[in-house]
Design an enzyme around this catalytic site. Sequence first.
Site, PDB file in Angstrom:
ATOM      1  N   TYR A 140       0.812  -1.218   0.000  1.00 35.19           N
ATOM      2  CA  TYR A 140       0.000   0.000   0.000  1.00 35.19           C
ATOM      3  C   TYR A 140       0.847   1.270   0.000  1.00 35.19           C
ATOM      4  O   TYR A 140       0.384   2.322  -0.430  1.00 35.19           O
ATOM      5  CB  TYR A 140      -0.915   0.047   1.232  1.00 35.19           C
ATOM      6  N   LYS A 189       4.385 -14.866   1.383  1.00 30.76           N
ATOM      7  CA  LYS A 189       4.564 -15.526   0.085  1.00 30.76           C
ATOM      8  C   LYS A 189       6.075 -15.687  -0.119  1.00 30.76           C
ATOM      9  O   LYS A 189       6.660 -15.179  -1.082  1.00 30.76           O
ATOM     10  CB  LYS A 189       3.900 -14.663  -1.017  1.00 30.76           C
ATOM     11  N   ASP A 221      -1.665 -17.919  -0.509  1.00 30.91           N
ATOM     12  CA  ASP A 221      -2.657 -18.623  -1.339  1.00 30.91           C
ATOM     13  C   ASP A 221      -3.243 -19.807  -0.582  1.00 30.91           C
ATOM     14  O   ASP A 221      -4.457 -20.041  -0.571  1.00 30.91           O
ATOM     15  CB  ASP A 221      -2.067 -19.053  -2.695  1.00 30.91           C
ATOM     16  N   ASP A 245      -5.629  -7.251   3.955  1.00 34.80           N
ATOM     17  CA  ASP A 245      -6.835  -6.646   3.389  1.00 34.80           C
ATOM     18  C   ASP A 245      -7.706  -7.742   2.788  1.00 34.80           C
ATOM     19  O   ASP A 245      -8.911  -7.829   3.040  1.00 34.80           O
ATOM     20  CB  ASP A 245      -6.434  -5.623   2.314  1.00 34.80           C
ATOM     21  N   ASP A 249     -11.343  -9.680   4.521  1.00 33.25           N
ATOM     22  CA  ASP A 249     -12.656  -9.731   3.846  1.00 33.25           C
ATOM     23  C   ASP A 249     -13.132 -11.176   3.762  1.00 33.25           C
ATOM     24  O   ASP A 249     -14.305 -11.483   3.981  1.00 33.25           O
ATOM     25  CB  ASP A 249     -12.572  -9.170   2.414  1.00 33.25           C
TER      26      ASP A 249
HETATM   27  C1  IPM Z   1     -10.159  -1.797   4.309  1.00 38.67           C
HETATM   28  C2  IPM Z   1     -10.551  -1.133   3.019  1.00 38.67           C
HETATM   29  C3  IPM Z   1      -9.518  -0.065   2.669  1.00 38.67           C
HETATM   30  C4  IPM Z   1      -8.189  -0.765   2.502  1.00 38.67           C
HETATM   31  C5  IPM Z   1      -9.850   0.768   1.422  1.00 38.67           C
HETATM   32  C6  IPM Z   1     -11.182   1.468   1.554  1.00 38.67           C
HETATM   33  C7  IPM Z   1      -8.769   1.759   1.123  1.00 38.67           C
HETATM   34  O1  IPM Z   1     -10.693  -2.083   2.025  1.00 38.67           O
HETATM   35  O2  IPM Z   1     -10.044  -1.079   5.336  1.00 38.67           O
HETATM   36  O3  IPM Z   1      -9.961  -3.005   4.305  1.00 38.67           O
HETATM   37  O4  IPM Z   1      -7.893  -1.310   1.434  1.00 38.67           O
HETATM   38  O5  IPM Z   1      -7.424  -0.782   3.478  1.00 38.67           O
HETATM   39 MG    MG Z   2     -10.501  -4.098   2.665  1.00 38.46          MG
END
Ligand code: IPM
Ligand code: MG
Length: 354
Positions: A140, A189, A221, A245, A249
């Site tokens: 990032y 990785k 992975d 990230d 999710d």
């Molecule tokens: C998260 C979100 C953010 C990230 C975005 C909105 C920039 O996806 O907090 O996970 O990628 O960190």
């Molecule tokens: Mg995110």
Amino acid sequence: MKIALIPGDGIGPDIIDQAVKVLDAISRKYNVKFSFEEVLMGGVAIDKTGVPLPEETMDICKNSDAVLLGAVGGDEWDNLPGHLRPEAGLLGLRKGLGAFANLRPAILFPQLKNASTLKPEVLGDGLDIMVIRELTGGLYFGEKGREGEGTEERAWDTLPYTYSEIERIARVGFELAMKRKKKLMSVDKANILESSRLWREVVTKIAKDYEEVTLSHMYVDNAAMQLIRNPKQFDVIVTENMFGDILSDEASMLTGSLGMLPSASLGKGTPGIYEPIHGSAPQIAGQDKANPIAMIMSVAMMLRHSFDMEQGALAIERAVSKVLDKGYRTGDIMEDGKELIGTNKMGDLIVAEI
Ligand code: IPM
Ligand code: MG
């Protein structure tokens, strides 16, 4: 206690309102005082000031005891250059507050077992995983660029980590593992990436200071696959920014909905940032449809990590659980036989339980 409030974009304002209601309830119950200062960040800040993270916002956040954040982003700002997008505001805030340790607990409320897309027998009872995402380094924040034209045009992002950046996040991982099941999974990785090879070396070295913790390593992975194959094998996961990230999710879906997962972003001696892990969902903004639970659970994390109010945190978590017990659901976690309610009602019911 001074709290900087960042409603942001999309459903951000809808859910921040519920967070404030919950804090008012906590304030009455425990006789503590919170003061709020609302600041601009993200798309609204771009519209009003031309930049996603105005200086004033940064100053107020730095001088607060904690930052509570809704969500940022939306289609109307998607075509701006990278450094002027709403997301750049979020990254600037994280970096500016030195919030390098992002704790993302994925906890399954037993009441929502059937809302998960995974089979109940895969989830078992009481799934509880803590994803620790490094938040101010890696892919990032590495050098990036773009040059050339036509079919020769190229773009790149880089994934740098220093020894000390890896060491400090690894220590957060080991410390948390010590408070839990004494198991730490480091995800990288290292078969491909040089930064991951350094990551693995450093984590392995730091492990010597935490002999009681069982450290394992997994390629990202494989981790993505194992999370849905057998999530119960995980307790604490520590990983690079981008991997975290993605995996967080994925982990959220184990719990039924992205709308359930809170997060805390912590630095050293700086105010923590508390935000749901989901985005701004502009398609349902302002319609009283968003699930405020991730936001409200983020308030619980704030009480726990920034204000040392464990009782208050537990009161919120229990209240959420009771409302779910009674069968109330927002759209994202709705099932047959349950009662569909909106954002506000969910907030009010949680407040009533507190
Ligand atoms: C998260 C979100 C953010 C990230 C975005 C909105 C920039 O996806 O907090 O996970 O990628 O960190
Ligand atoms: Mg995110």
